[in-house]
Write a protein that holds these residues in place. Structure first.
Motif, short mmCIF file in Angstrom:
data_model
loop_
_atom_site.label_atom_id
_atom_site.label_comp_id
_atom_site.label_asym_id
_atom_site.label_seq_id
_atom_site.Cartn_x
_atom_site.Cartn_y
_atom_site.Cartn_z
N ALA A 100 0.80 -1.22 0.00
CA ALA A 100 0.00 0.00 0.00
C ALA A 100 0.84 1.27 0.00
CB ALA A 100 -0.93 0.01 1.23
N TYR A 101 2.06 1.18 0.49
CA TYR A 101 2.85 2.39 0.73
C TYR A 101 3.55 2.84 -0.54
CZ TYR A 101 5.55 5.75 3.41
OH TYR A 101 6.08 6.91 3.89
N ASN A 102 3.10 3.99 -1.09
CA ASN A 102 3.72 4.56 -2.30
C ASN A 102 3.83 3.53 -3.42
OD1 ASN A 102 3.91 6.94 -0.95
ND2 ASN A 102 6.08 6.74 -0.45
N ALA A 103 2.76 2.80 -3.65
CA ALA A 103 2.78 1.75 -4.66
C ALA A 103 2.92 2.34 -6.06
CB ALA A 103 1.50 0.94 -4.57
N HIS A 151 0.46 -1.19 -10.07
CA HIS A 151 -0.12 -2.05 -9.05
C HIS A 151 -1.41 -1.42 -8.51
CE1 HIS A 151 3.22 -4.94 -8.72
NE2 HIS A 151 3.97 -3.90 -9.08
N THR A 152 -2.25 -2.25 -7.92
CA THR A 152 -3.59 -1.82 -7.54
C THR A 152 -3.60 -0.55 -6.70
OG1 THR A 152 -4.40 -4.09 -7.60
CG2 THR A 152 -5.72 -2.51 -6.39
N ASN A 153 -2.79 -0.52 -5.64
CA ASN A 153 -2.83 0.64 -4.75
C ASN A 153 -2.26 1.90 -5.41
OD1 ASN A 153 -4.01 -0.55 -2.36
ND2 ASN A 153 -2.15 -1.78 -2.24
N GLY A 154 -1.32 1.73 -6.30
CA GLY A 154 -0.81 2.87 -7.05
C GLY A 154 -1.80 3.32 -8.11
N ALA A 155 -2.49 2.35 -8.72
CA ALA A 155 -3.49 2.68 -9.74
C ALA A 155 -4.65 3.47 -9.13
CB ALA A 155 -4.00 1.40 -10.39
N ARG A 156 -5.01 3.14 -7.89
CA ARG A 156 -6.10 3.85 -7.22
C ARG A 156 -5.76 5.34 -7.08
NH1 ARG A 156 -5.96 1.17 -3.08
NH2 ARG A 156 -7.53 -0.39 -3.62
N LYS A 157 -4.55 5.62 -6.67
CA LYS A 157 -4.12 7.02 -6.53
C LYS A 157 -4.11 7.71 -7.89
CE LYS A 157 -0.32 9.87 -4.78
NZ LYS A 157 1.00 9.87 -4.10
N GLN A 158 -3.64 7.00 -8.91
CA GLN A 158 -3.61 7.57 -10.25
C GLN A 158 -5.02 7.85 -10.78
OE1 GLN A 158 -0.90 8.59 -11.73
NE2 GLN A 158 -1.97 9.30 -13.56
N LEU A 163 -2.67 6.97 4.22
CA LEU A 163 -3.28 8.26 3.90
C LEU A 163 -2.73 8.82 2.60
CD1 LEU A 163 -2.99 9.86 7.47
CD2 LEU A 163 -4.96 8.64 6.50
N THR A 164 -3.62 9.38 1.82
CA THR A 164 -3.24 10.00 0.54
C THR A 164 -3.94 11.35 0.43
OG1 THR A 164 -3.05 7.84 -0.54
CG2 THR A 164 -3.24 9.76 -1.97
N SER A 165 -3.21 12.38 0.04
CA SER A 165 -3.79 13.72 -0.09
C SER A 165 -3.45 14.35 -1.43
CB SER A 165 -3.30 14.64 1.04
OG SER A 165 -3.69 14.16 2.30
N PHE A 166 -4.35 15.19 -1.91
CA PHE A 166 -4.14 15.96 -3.12
C PHE A 166 -4.44 17.43 -2.84
CE2 PHE A 166 -5.23 11.74 -4.79
CZ PHE A 166 -4.21 11.54 -5.71
N ILE A 167 -3.60 18.31 -3.35
CA ILE A 167 -3.87 19.75 -3.29
C ILE A 167 -4.46 20.17 -4.63
CG2 ILE A 167 -2.86 22.04 -3.03
CD1 ILE A 167 -0.70 20.89 -1.33
N ASN A 217 10.03 0.34 -0.89
CA ASN A 217 9.62 1.69 -0.52
C ASN A 217 10.76 2.63 -0.17
OD1 ASN A 217 7.80 -0.57 0.88
ND2 ASN A 217 6.52 0.88 -0.21
N TYR A 218 11.66 2.18 0.69
CA TYR A 218 12.73 3.04 1.18
C TYR A 218 14.11 2.59 0.72
CZ TYR A 218 9.49 5.30 4.43
OH TYR A 218 8.46 6.00 4.98
#
Length: 381
Positions: free
Chosen positions: A95-98, A102-109, A159-163, A292-293
């Motif tokens: 989930a972290y910065n996917a 990948h699914t979790n990265g695609a959701r943010k996109q 958590l994910t945020s957009f400005i 991730n890191y």
């Protein structure tokens, strides 16, 4: 339907659990907190993330008007004990910065593309204080362990945020603590004492910091021997303060569906394989969970060596002996420390032999200290 309603409905539709919106104002309390504890947080303050700059969103994006923040519940499936013993759940959940493939990265996109589609200009590369943003948006509250909790879920959230440049309808804050009165379970359970008082953590004593951020160019790759012993078998993150929290017990102890991907991965995973990982093992079983890191596998191998040393099982002496031939001095040095922790006659002989051939100053020091450690415990000479 208002623009705000459209945004919230879409976010919920693609899998986010909670959505909140606040004005894109500055976060002076966050700036003060980091500044006042500069010695502890220098590694982050001086990083490319520029947290003190991003904490004033309009200084980075002058057109900013609103911040949209969302909770993703990554604890909807169970996590195998073999993995929870060694790494944080957020990494297991991918989930972290996917990445976007990948699914979790695609959701943010998808969220970013939707915001653009409905006429919002979206800020780029602005690292916000996500927990404070979400609390101000009323979708989480704080725990004494410094994590935030979403009602009905707990703290195993991402958590994910957009400005954006649109003025929206804003939510009411929940900048408050939701822990039971007098509870200090997280502070008592932390092996390193990183949570030195409620809501205060010394990141350099946190196991996650020591597994993930101790790299050359960041906080330096050296991990103090005292910290190594307290890291146990953790190689990538740590959930101890969340696991013991009363507010997380429904998820920690609940019967959740299996994650078939993790079940397949755990069949192949072992600390010994991680220590002496092949390219194939790294690509298939390590990178998908630990990208991730850490970008250089030698730090992961170092962490695996520490974990094997803390297990103290002579069974791993052959694996550590192989690691003593690794081209990376970092890996050899921590493998030497691990052999010293195991402390048998066989380990002592391996260390002595390696000392006669070693040229690295760092590794020789670790070898010598490991030999002294065994001598002091067993009297071997």
């Amino acid at each position: 339907m208002s623009l705000t309603s459209q945004i919230k409905e879409f976010a919920l539709d693609i899998g986010y659990s909670k959505v909140g919106i606040i004005p894109a104002d500055s976060f002076p309390e966050y700036i003060d907190e980091l500044t006042n504890r500069n010695e502890m947080y220098a590694f982050y303050i001086n990083s490319p993330n520029r947290p003190l700059v991003s904490a004033e969103p309009r200084s980075v994006m002058p057109s900013a008007k609103s911040i949209i923040t969302m909770v993703y519940d990554y604890s909807q499936k169970s996590f195998p004990k073999k993995f929870t013993d060694v790494m944080g759940r957020v990494y297991q959940a991918r989930a972290y910065n996917a990445p976007p493939e990948h699914t979790n990265g695609a959701r943010k996109q998808l969220m970013r593309e939707f915001l653009s589609k409905i006429g919002c200009k979206v800020g780029e590369n602005i690292i916000l204080p996500e927990r404070l943003v979400a609390a101000k948006a009323g979708i989480v509250n704080y725990g004494r362990n410094n994590f935030v909790y979403a009602d009905g879920i707990g703290s195993f959230i991402f958590l994910t945020s957009f400005i954006v440049d649109q003025e929206l309808e804003y939510d009411q804050p929940t900048v408050e603590v939701g822990c039971p009165d007098g509870c200090s379970a997280c502070m008592k359970a932390c092996p390193t004492g990183a949570i030195y008082e409620p809501h205060k953590i010394n990141p350099t004593r946190c196991i996650t910091f020591n597994t993930n951020f101790t790299q050359d160019g960041m906080a330096g790759s050296y991990i103090q021997p005292e910290m190594r012993e307290k890291m146990g078998t953790k190689v990538y993150g740590c959930d101890i303060c969340q696991e013991v929290c009363p507010r997380n017990q429904a998820r920690v102890k609940g019967k959740l569906p299996d994650d078939e991907y993790l079940l397949n991965a755990e069949k192949e995973f072992s600390l010994a394989k991680m220590l002496n990982m092949t390219d194939d093992f790294y690509q298939r079983r390590i990178y998908p969970l630990m990208y991730n890191y850490i970008k250089d596998r030698k730090y992961l191998q170092r962490n695996a060596a520490i974990a094997l040393g803390n297990l103290g099982d002579p069974e791993f002496i052959p694996d550590l002996t192989v690691a003593m031939k690794n081209q990376e001095g970092l890996v050899r040095g921590y493998a030497a420390w691990a052999l010293g922790r195991i402390g048998s006659q066989q380990a002592y002989q391996v260390l002595q032999e390696c000392l006669t051939q070693e040229t690295s100053v760092f590794v020789r020091k670790e070898l010598e200290e490991a030999l002294v450690a065994i001598q002091s415990i067993s009297g071997i000479d």
